[in-house]
Design a protein around this motif. Structure first.
Motif, PDB file in Angstrom:
ATOM      1  N   SER A   1       3.343  -0.950  11.488  1.00 29.88           N
ATOM      2  CA  SER A   1       3.465  -1.314  10.075  1.00 29.88           C
ATOM      3  C   SER A   1       3.737  -0.089   9.202  1.00 29.88           C
ATOM      4  O   SER A   1       3.859  -0.208   7.986  1.00 29.88           O
ATOM      5  CB  SER A   1       2.194  -2.017   9.590  1.00 29.88           C
ATOM      6  N   GLY A   2       3.814   1.096   9.807  1.00 29.40           N
ATOM      7  CA  GLY A   2       4.123   2.308   9.070  1.00 29.40           C
ATOM      8  C   GLY A   2       2.919   3.074   8.563  1.00 29.40           C
ATOM      9  O   GLY A   2       3.065   4.075   7.874  1.00 29.40           O
ATOM     10  N   LYS A   3       1.725   2.639   8.902  1.00 34.24           N
ATOM     11  CA  LYS A   3       0.532   3.311   8.406  1.00 34.24           C
ATOM     12  C   LYS A   3       0.297   4.619   9.157  1.00 34.24           C
ATOM     13  O   LYS A   3       0.398   4.674  10.373  1.00 34.24           O
ATOM     14  CB  LYS A   3      -0.684   2.403   8.517  1.00 34.24           C
ATOM     15  N   VAL A   4      -0.022   5.658   8.378  1.00 33.14           N
ATOM     16  CA  VAL A   4      -0.404   6.949   8.935  1.00 33.14           C
ATOM     17  C   VAL A   4      -1.784   7.299   8.394  1.00 33.14           C
ATOM     18  O   VAL A   4      -2.147   6.908   7.291  1.00 33.14           O
ATOM     19  CB  VAL A   4       0.611   8.066   8.598  1.00 33.14           C
TER      20      VAL A   4
ATOM     21  N   MET B   1      -1.728   6.153   4.415  1.00 32.51           N
ATOM     22  CA  MET B   1      -0.496   5.896   3.669  1.00 32.51           C
ATOM     23  C   MET B   1       0.365   4.933   4.459  1.00 32.51           C
ATOM     24  O   MET B   1       0.327   4.914   5.689  1.00 32.51           O
ATOM     25  CB  MET B   1       0.275   7.191   3.427  1.00 32.51           C
ATOM     26  N   GLU B   2       1.139   4.137   3.754  1.00 29.95           N
ATOM     27  CA  GLU B   2       2.094   3.261   4.419  1.00 29.95           C
ATOM     28  C   GLU B   2       3.483   3.839   4.195  1.00 29.95           C
ATOM     29  O   GLU B   2       4.001   3.840   3.081  1.00 29.95           O
ATOM     30  CB  GLU B   2       2.000   1.831   3.884  1.00 29.95           C
ATOM     31  N   LEU B   3       4.050   4.369   5.287  1.00 32.25           N
ATOM     32  CA  LEU B   3       5.366   4.998   5.241  1.00 32.25           C
ATOM     33  C   LEU B   3       6.316   4.207   6.141  1.00 32.25           C
ATOM     34  O   LEU B   3       6.280   2.999   6.140  1.00 32.25           O
ATOM     35  CB  LEU B   3       5.242   6.465   5.652  1.00 32.25           C
ATOM     36  N   GLU B   4       7.125   4.868   6.930  1.00 26.89           N
ATOM     37  CA  GLU B   4       8.070   4.171   7.809  1.00 26.89           C
ATOM     38  C   GLU B   4       7.458   3.931   9.181  1.00 26.89           C
ATOM     39  O   GLU B   4       6.822   4.829   9.742  1.00 26.89           O
ATOM     40  CB  GLU B   4       9.349   4.987   7.953  1.00 26.89           C
TER      41      GLU B   4
ATOM     42  N   LEU C   1       0.828  -1.202   0.000  1.00 28.40           N
ATOM     43  CA  LEU C   1       0.000   0.000   0.000  1.00 28.40           C
ATOM     44  C   LEU C   1       0.865   1.256   0.000  1.00 28.40           C
ATOM     45  O   LEU C   1       1.794   1.378   0.791  1.00 28.40           O
ATOM     46  CB  LEU C   1      -0.909   0.029   1.238  1.00 28.40           C
ATOM     47  N   LEU C   2       0.544   2.176  -0.904  1.00 28.11           N
ATOM     48  CA  LEU C   2       1.166   3.495  -0.867  1.00 28.11           C
ATOM     49  C   LEU C   2       0.185   4.522  -0.333  1.00 28.11           C
ATOM     50  O   LEU C   2       0.508   5.290   0.561  1.00 28.11           O
ATOM     51  CB  LEU C   2       1.623   3.938  -2.261  1.00 28.11           C
ATOM     52  N   LEU C   3      -1.040   4.531  -0.911  1.00 28.91           N
ATOM     53  CA  LEU C   3      -2.007   5.540  -0.525  1.00 28.91           C
ATOM     54  C   LEU C   3      -3.410   5.009  -0.765  1.00 28.91           C
ATOM     55  O   LEU C   3      -3.672   4.374  -1.776  1.00 28.91           O
ATOM     56  CB  LEU C   3      -1.791   6.804  -1.357  1.00 28.91           C
ATOM     57  N   GLU C   4      -4.296   5.283   0.199  1.00 28.95           N
ATOM     58  CA  GLU C   4      -5.705   4.959   0.055  1.00 28.95           C
ATOM     59  C   GLU C   4      -6.500   6.186   0.465  1.00 28.95           C
ATOM     60  O   GLU C   4      -6.200   6.806   1.489  1.00 28.95           O
ATOM     61  CB  GLU C   4      -6.070   3.764   0.929  1.00 28.95           C
TER      62      GLU C   4
END
Length: 137
Positions: free
Chosen positions: A115-118, A90-93, A56-59
């Protein structure tokens, strides 16, 4: 700006634009290749989702059009438009704090979970907004 009729495209500057919140039925593009990476996009009025190499990058909920998505190790930037307030995931760091800037105004900060999700929301009722997430130092 406007919706992305082809659902995903690479812009002249190398950024990616995707999403069509005006379509009522789910549209998907699978294995859209950019620089050896495979992108998947699903979009319609209720959701727009972008994955890169199955991650996932962006939802955006409800659906949105995302223009000029740029990501590097310290910053994410894009413009977003839609019909209503948009909830963005978003899934980042993991365990990393990011400043959220909308139209040059710092609206707060978010921290990536394990998991890096914001998660954050953007009010697009008055038109397209420019969004930047910067790593907080």
């Amino acid at each position: 700006m406007s919706v992305i009729e082809e659902f995903i495209r690479v812009e002249k500057d190398g950024t990616i634009s995707f999403g069509n919140f005006l379509t009522d039925s789910k549209k998907k593009v699978v294995d859209f290749e950019v620089n050896g990476d495979l992108y998947y996009v699903k979009t319609y009025s209720e959701i727009t989702r972008l994955e890169k190499n199955s991650k996932l990058l962006l939802e955006a909920v409800p659906g949105a059009a995302i223009h000029n998505l740029y990501m590097d190790g310290k910053k994410v930037s894009f413009s977003i438009e839609g019909k209503d307030d948009i909830h963005v995931i978003m899934e980042l760091e993991p365990n990393t704090e990011y400043r959220v800037i909308v139209d040059d105004f710092i609206v707060g900060s978010v921290c990536g979970n394990l998991s890096g999700k914001v998660n954050f929301s953007v009010d697009v009722k008055n038109g397209e907004k420019n969004v930047v997430l910067e790593k907080a130092n």
